[in-house]
Scaffold this motif. Structure first.
Motif, PDB file in Angstrom:
ATOM      1  N   ALA A  45       0.845  -1.191   0.000  1.00  0.00           N
ATOM      2  CA  ALA A  45       0.000   0.000   0.000  1.00  0.00           C
ATOM      3  C   ALA A  45       0.885   1.247   0.000  1.00  0.00           C
ATOM      4  CB  ALA A  45      -0.912  -0.001   1.220  1.00  0.00           C
ATOM      5  N   PHE A  46       0.580   2.168  -0.915  1.00  0.00           N
ATOM      6  CA  PHE A  46       1.308   3.429  -1.041  1.00  0.00           C
ATOM      7  C   PHE A  46       0.446   4.526  -0.416  1.00  0.00           C
ATOM      8  CE2 PHE A  46       2.953   0.690  -4.237  1.00  0.00           C
ATOM      9  CZ  PHE A  46       4.244   1.097  -4.536  1.00  0.00           C
ATOM     10  N   PHE A  47       0.940   5.133   0.653  1.00  0.00           N
ATOM     11  CA  PHE A  47       0.217   6.191   1.350  1.00  0.00           C
ATOM     12  C   PHE A  47       0.933   7.525   1.156  1.00  0.00           C
ATOM     13  CE2 PHE A  47      -1.437   2.563   3.662  1.00  0.00           C
ATOM     14  CZ  PHE A  47      -2.724   2.937   4.019  1.00  0.00           C
ATOM     15  N   LEU A  48       0.152   8.576   0.905  1.00  0.00           N
ATOM     16  CA  LEU A  48       0.673   9.934   0.899  1.00  0.00           C
ATOM     17  C   LEU A  48       0.162  10.637   2.150  1.00  0.00           C
ATOM     18  CD1 LEU A  48       0.113  11.032  -2.817  1.00  0.00           C
ATOM     19  CD2 LEU A  48       2.242  10.294  -1.733  1.00  0.00           C
ATOM     20  N   PHE A  49       1.061  11.296   2.853  1.00  0.00           N
ATOM     21  CA  PHE A  49       0.730  12.063   4.047  1.00  0.00           C
ATOM     22  C   PHE A  49       0.995  13.527   3.729  1.00  0.00           C
ATOM     23  CE2 PHE A  49       1.723   7.813   5.347  1.00  0.00           C
ATOM     24  CZ  PHE A  49       0.800   7.529   6.330  1.00  0.00           C
ATOM     25  N   ARG A  50      -0.064  14.323   3.665  1.00  0.00           N
ATOM     26  CA  ARG A  50       0.052  15.749   3.359  1.00  0.00           C
ATOM     27  C   ARG A  50      -0.102  16.537   4.655  1.00  0.00           C
ATOM     28  NH1 ARG A  50      -2.677  13.812  -1.264  1.00  0.00           N
ATOM     29  NH2 ARG A  50      -1.467  14.216  -3.147  1.00  0.00           N
ATOM     30  N   ASN A  51       1.002  17.091   5.112  1.00  0.00           N
ATOM     31  CA  ASN A  51       1.004  17.847   6.361  1.00  0.00           C
ATOM     32  C   ASN A  51       0.860  19.328   6.050  1.00  0.00           C
ATOM     33  OD1 ASN A  51       1.366  18.969   8.843  1.00  0.00           O
ATOM     34  ND2 ASN A  51       3.359  18.062   9.240  1.00  0.00           N
ATOM     35  N   GLU A  52      -0.363  19.824   6.122  1.00  0.00           N
ATOM     36  CA  GLU A  52      -0.651  21.245   5.884  1.00  0.00           C
ATOM     37  C   GLU A  52      -0.863  21.980   7.200  1.00  0.00           C
ATOM     38  OE1 GLU A  52      -3.999  20.871   3.290  1.00  0.00           O
ATOM     39  OE2 GLU A  52      -2.749  20.338   1.567  1.00  0.00           O
ATOM     40  N   ALA A  54       0.835  23.635  10.886  1.00  0.00           N
ATOM     41  CA  ALA A  54       1.925  24.553  11.200  1.00  0.00           C
ATOM     42  C   ALA A  54       3.065  23.864  11.943  1.00  0.00           C
ATOM     43  CB  ALA A  54       1.388  25.720  12.037  1.00  0.00           C
ATOM     44  N   SER A  55       2.998  22.531  12.084  1.00  0.00           N
ATOM     45  CA  SER A  55       3.992  21.806  12.874  1.00  0.00           C
ATOM     46  C   SER A  55       4.416  20.523  12.192  1.00  0.00           C
ATOM     47  CB  SER A  55       3.426  21.438  14.248  1.00  0.00           C
ATOM     48  OG  SER A  55       3.054  22.566  14.977  1.00  0.00           O
ATOM     49  N   SER A  56       5.652  20.116  12.466  1.00  0.00           N
ATOM     50  CA  SER A  56       6.111  18.790  12.088  1.00  0.00           C
ATOM     51  C   SER A  56       5.604  17.801  13.131  1.00  0.00           C
ATOM     52  CB  SER A  56       7.637  18.738  12.043  1.00  0.00           C
ATOM     53  OG  SER A  56       8.133  19.549  11.010  1.00  0.00           O
ATOM     54  N   PHE A  57       5.476  16.539  12.727  1.00  0.00           N
ATOM     55  CA  PHE A  57       5.062  15.491  13.653  1.00  0.00           C
ATOM     56  C   PHE A  57       6.200  14.493  13.788  1.00  0.00           C
ATOM     57  CE2 PHE A  57       1.132  17.346  12.441  1.00  0.00           C
ATOM     58  CZ  PHE A  57       0.260  17.141  13.500  1.00  0.00           C
ATOM     59  N   SER A  78      -0.478  -2.228  12.323  1.00  0.00           N
ATOM     60  CA  SER A  78       0.020  -0.979  12.894  1.00  0.00           C
ATOM     61  C   SER A  78       1.085  -0.415  11.975  1.00  0.00           C
ATOM     62  CB  SER A  78       0.614  -1.204  14.281  1.00  0.00           C
ATOM     63  OG  SER A  78      -0.397  -1.575  15.178  1.00  0.00           O
ATOM     64  N   ILE A  79       0.959   0.866  11.658  1.00  0.00           N
ATOM     65  CA  ILE A  79       1.955   1.512  10.804  1.00  0.00           C
ATOM     66  C   ILE A  79       2.462   2.784  11.467  1.00  0.00           C
ATOM     67  CG2 ILE A  79       1.017   0.518   8.682  1.00  0.00           C
ATOM     68  CD1 ILE A  79      -0.186   3.209   8.011  1.00  0.00           C
ATOM     69  N   ASP A  80       3.726   3.045  11.273  1.00  0.00           N
ATOM     70  CA  ASP A  80       4.383   4.234  11.814  1.00  0.00           C
ATOM     71  C   ASP A  80       4.803   5.094  10.639  1.00  0.00           C
ATOM     72  OD1 ASP A  80       5.878   6.157  13.099  1.00  0.00           O
ATOM     73  OD2 ASP A  80       7.223   4.744  14.088  1.00  0.00           O
ATOM     74  N   ALA A  81       4.201   6.253  10.501  1.00  0.00           N
ATOM     75  CA  ALA A  81       4.483   7.143   9.369  1.00  0.00           C
ATOM     76  C   ALA A  81       5.411   8.297   9.736  1.00  0.00           C
ATOM     77  CB  ALA A  81       3.181   7.695   8.816  1.00  0.00           C
ATOM     78  N   ALA A  82       5.798   8.421  10.985  1.00  0.00           N
ATOM     79  CA  ALA A  82       6.649   9.534  11.413  1.00  0.00           C
ATOM     80  C   ALA A  82       8.064   9.359  10.860  1.00  0.00           C
ATOM     81  CB  ALA A  82       6.687   9.603  12.938  1.00  0.00           C
ATOM     82  N   PRO A  83       8.732  10.447  10.640  1.00  0.00           N
ATOM     83  CA  PRO A  83       8.340  11.840  10.866  1.00  0.00           C
ATOM     84  C   PRO A  83       7.545  12.386   9.684  1.00  0.00           C
ATOM     85  CG  PRO A  83      10.607  11.778  10.105  1.00  0.00           C
ATOM     86  CD  PRO A  83      10.141  10.340  10.213  1.00  0.00           C
ATOM     87  N   LEU A  84       6.707  13.385   9.974  1.00  0.00           N
ATOM     88  CA  LEU A  84       5.956  14.098   8.951  1.00  0.00           C
ATOM     89  C   LEU A  84       6.341  15.571   9.021  1.00  0.00           C
ATOM     90  CD1 LEU A  84       2.398  12.497   9.394  1.00  0.00           C
ATOM     91  CD2 LEU A  84       4.177  11.892   7.733  1.00  0.00           C
ATOM     92  N   PRO A  85       7.223  16.013   8.128  1.00  0.00           N
ATOM     93  CA  PRO A  85       7.681  17.401   8.163  1.00  0.00           C
ATOM     94  C   PRO A  85       6.557  18.393   7.832  1.00  0.00           C
ATOM     95  CG  PRO A  85       9.074  16.061   6.722  1.00  0.00           C
ATOM     96  CD  PRO A  85       7.886  15.240   7.094  1.00  0.00           C
ATOM     97  N   LYS A 116       1.899  13.090  17.679  1.00  0.00           N
ATOM     98  CA  LYS A 116       2.687  13.992  18.510  1.00  0.00           C
ATOM     99  C   LYS A 116       3.401  15.016  17.647  1.00  0.00           C
ATOM    100  CE  LYS A 116       6.362  13.809  21.985  1.00  0.00           C
ATOM    101  NZ  LYS A 116       7.215  14.747  21.304  1.00  0.00           N
ATOM    102  N   GLN A 117       3.015  16.274  17.833  1.00  0.00           N
ATOM    103  CA  GLN A 117       3.732  17.351  17.161  1.00  0.00           C
ATOM    104  C   GLN A 117       5.120  17.464  17.775  1.00  0.00           C
ATOM    105  OE1 GLN A 117       0.997  20.573  17.942  1.00  0.00           O
ATOM    106  NE2 GLN A 117       0.208  20.490  15.850  1.00  0.00           N
ATOM    107  N   GLN A 118       6.073  17.898  16.964  1.00  0.00           N
ATOM    108  CA  GLN A 118       7.449  18.011  17.433  1.00  0.00           C
ATOM    109  C   GLN A 118       7.520  18.905  18.678  1.00  0.00           C
ATOM    110  OE1 GLN A 118      10.078  19.643  14.474  1.00  0.00           O
ATOM    111  NE2 GLN A 118      11.820  18.566  15.316  1.00  0.00           N
ATOM    112  N   ASN A 119       8.209  18.414  19.688  1.00  0.00           N
ATOM    113  CA  ASN A 119       8.424  19.118  20.964  1.00  0.00           C
ATOM    114  C   ASN A 119       7.130  19.413  21.721  1.00  0.00           C
ATOM    115  OD1 ASN A 119      11.248  19.240  20.478  1.00  0.00           O
ATOM    116  ND2 ASN A 119      10.914  21.023  19.171  1.00  0.00           N
ATOM    117  N   GLN A 120       6.083  18.599  21.493  1.00  0.00           N
ATOM    118  CA  GLN A 120       4.809  18.768  22.186  1.00  0.00           C
ATOM    119  C   GLN A 120       4.397  17.431  22.789  1.00  0.00           C
ATOM    120  OE1 GLN A 120       3.192  21.706  22.526  1.00  0.00           O
ATOM    121  NE2 GLN A 120       4.737  22.747  21.292  1.00  0.00           N
ATOM    122  N   ASN A 121       3.312  17.444  23.543  1.00  0.00           N
ATOM    123  CA  ASN A 121       2.745  16.218  24.097  1.00  0.00           C
ATOM    124  C   ASN A 121       1.865  15.535  23.054  1.00  0.00           C
ATOM    125  OD1 ASN A 121       3.891  16.582  26.670  1.00  0.00           O
ATOM    126  ND2 ASN A 121       2.235  17.969  27.254  1.00  0.00           N
TER     127      ASN A 121
END
Length: 141
Positions: A45-52, A54-57, A78-85, A116-121
């Motif tokens: 499966a090919f997944f596209l993750f569009r992060n629009e 204000a934060s990286s994940f 279970s899939i892990d897609a991080a990091p998402l810039p 989890k957003q970068q540097n957040q909970n």
């Protein structure tokens, strides 16, 4: 400063700090772009993750229920897609072993095990999450 003013100031800080960036964060789209058979069995499966947002994940894990053509849950994946810039579209490939793509009718996002957003909970991503599919298999939440 009176106790009432101190409590009001503390409550204001708590309310402002409870959802950093969520209101102005934009959308996070997960798209099942295509599927293809794997030599020897299985489905890629090919997944596209569009992060629009204000934060990286730095945390983005999903638990997916793979449904067969009869609508019965075949397995959990279970899939892990991080990091998402931030402000980027990322391509991730995941394999579904021992299952033909033709035998998958639907993929259900039943749980976000990490968002989890970068540097957040950790946060609840469902309010900012959009799902779609360009494949014959439907992607739903």
């Amino acid at each position: 400063m009176t106790l009432r003013k101190i409590l009001f100031a503390a409550a204001t800080l708590v309310l402002v700090g409870t959802s950093p960036g969520l209101a102005e964060s934009g959308r996070l789209t997960v798209e099942l772009n295509k599927t293809e058979e794997i030599d020897g069995g299985g489905c890629r499966a090919f997944f596209l993750f569009r992060n629009e947002t204000a934060s990286s994940f730095d945390g983005f894990e999903m638990s997916l229920a793979i449904m067969d053509t009869g609508g019965v849950i075949d397995r959990l994946l279970s899939i892990d897609a991080a990091p998402l810039p931030v402000a980027r579209t990322t391509l991730k490939l995941f394999e579904i072993p021992d299952t033909s793509c033709a035998n998958i009718s639907e993929i259900l996002l039943h749980e976000m095990t990490s968002c989890k957003q970068q540097n957040q909970n950790e946060m609840d991503c469902f309010p900012i999450l959009d799902l779609n599919s360009k494949a014959s298999t439907v992607l739903v939440k």
